[in-house]
Structure formats: C-alpha cells, structure tokens
Design a protein around this motif. Structure first.
Motif, PDB file in Angstrom:
ATOM      1  N   SER A  32       0.800  -1.222   0.000  1.00  0.00           N
ATOM      2  CA  SER A  32       0.000   0.000   0.000  1.00  0.00           C
ATOM      3  C   SER A  32       0.837   1.278   0.000  1.00  0.00           C
ATOM      4  O   SER A  32       0.304   2.358  -0.240  1.00  0.00           O
ATOM      5  N   VAL A  33       2.127   1.171   0.274  1.00  0.00           N
ATOM      6  CA  VAL A  33       2.969   2.375   0.334  1.00  0.00           C
ATOM      7  C   VAL A  33       4.020   2.408  -0.755  1.00  0.00           C
ATOM      8  O   VAL A  33       4.712   3.427  -0.923  1.00  0.00           O
ATOM      9  N   GLU A  34       4.172   1.317  -1.474  1.00  0.00           N
ATOM     10  CA  GLU A  34       5.184   1.244  -2.532  1.00  0.00           C
ATOM     11  C   GLU A  34       5.023   2.410  -3.500  1.00  0.00           C
ATOM     12  O   GLU A  34       3.926   2.700  -3.977  1.00  0.00           O
ATOM     13  N   GLY A  35       6.133   3.103  -3.763  1.00  0.00           N
ATOM     14  CA  GLY A  35       6.115   4.228  -4.686  1.00  0.00           C
ATOM     15  C   GLY A  35       5.786   5.561  -4.047  1.00  0.00           C
ATOM     16  O   GLY A  35       5.992   6.614  -4.662  1.00  0.00           O
ATOM     17  N   ARG A  36       5.305   5.545  -2.814  1.00  0.00           N
ATOM     18  CA  ARG A  36       4.968   6.803  -2.128  1.00  0.00           C
ATOM     19  C   ARG A  36       5.891   7.061  -0.940  1.00  0.00           C
ATOM     20  O   ARG A  36       6.180   8.203  -0.602  1.00  0.00           O
ATOM     21  N   PHE A  37       6.312   5.998  -0.296  1.00  0.00           N
ATOM     22  CA  PHE A  37       7.172   6.112   0.887  1.00  0.00           C
ATOM     23  C   PHE A  37       8.593   5.676   0.527  1.00  0.00           C
ATOM     24  O   PHE A  37       8.788   4.783  -0.301  1.00  0.00           O
ATOM     25  N   THR A  38       9.556   6.287   1.195  1.00  0.00           N
ATOM     26  CA  THR A  38      10.957   5.932   0.989  1.00  0.00           C
ATOM     27  C   THR A  38      11.641   5.780   2.337  1.00  0.00           C
ATOM     28  O   THR A  38      11.586   6.690   3.164  1.00  0.00           O
TER      29      THR A  38
END
Length: 116
Positions: A62-68
């Motif tokens: 659900s966070v892949e691509g938005r969170f680092t």
C-alpha cells in the motif's frame, strides 16, 4: 538495554508529506534490519518498510512508490519519507529493529493522522 526514540508524526492534509525518524541507542553489537510498521484502529499491525544493513529494502504494497526508507548505519537511525499521504495512511507508526543478537525491539509509536 535498547531504546528507540521516534519523532516526526503529526497531522497532515491528504496529499501532503511527513518524515518520520527513529534513533536506536543502547547495548548491541549491530542492527541487521531497521524499519517501520503501522497499526490503524481495529486493524492488525502491518509492514510499512524495512531496510537491511547493506541497503536492501522492502515495502508494504500500500505504500510502494509513495514512501521511501533510509538509514544511517553509523548513527543507528532510520527515516521514513512519506509522500502523497491519504486518510488510509492514518495509523500509529512503530519503529522496529532486529539486532545481531537475534532480538527485536519496538519504539513507543508515533501517531500519523491524514485529514481528507
């Protein structure tokens, strides 16, 4: 004794960004994995992101691509940059470490609230 101190939670509008930080201190040889989990009301704790000592990372779907996730091995710190936040990201975020003595530790949690 190992301590984890988290910072950076708060209230943000949908589409905004927040950065969480966690610092580990205490008696340990090394930290194999550092990362973050979260728990929303009425839901189970879920993976957000993990990073191994050498830099390999894993993200929740659900966070892949938005969170680092990032970490500083010399300072025993881990950070989570959260972008494009949505109300579904509202949860208590917990810092997590797995140390070389085969033990895990959790932070006290920091609240992230995303308003619509």
């Amino acid at each position: 004794q190992v301590q984890l101190v988290e910072s950076g939670g708060g209230l943000v509008q949908a589409g905004g960004s927040l950065r969480l930080s966690c610092a580990a201190s205490g008696s340990f040889f090394g930290i194999s994995v550092m990362g973050w989990y979260r728990q929303a009301p009425g839901k189970e704790r879920e993976l957000v992101a993990l990073m191994a000592r050498r830099g390999t990372s894993k993200y929740g779907d659900s966070v892949e691509g938005r969170f680092t996730i990032s970490r500083d091995n010399a300072r025993n710190t881990v950070a989570l940059q959260m972008n494009s936040l949505s109300p579904e990201d509202t949860a208590v975020y917990y810092c997590y470490i797995y140390i070389d003595d085969d033990e895990t530790y959790w932070g006290q949690g920091t609240q992230v609230t995303v308003s619509s």
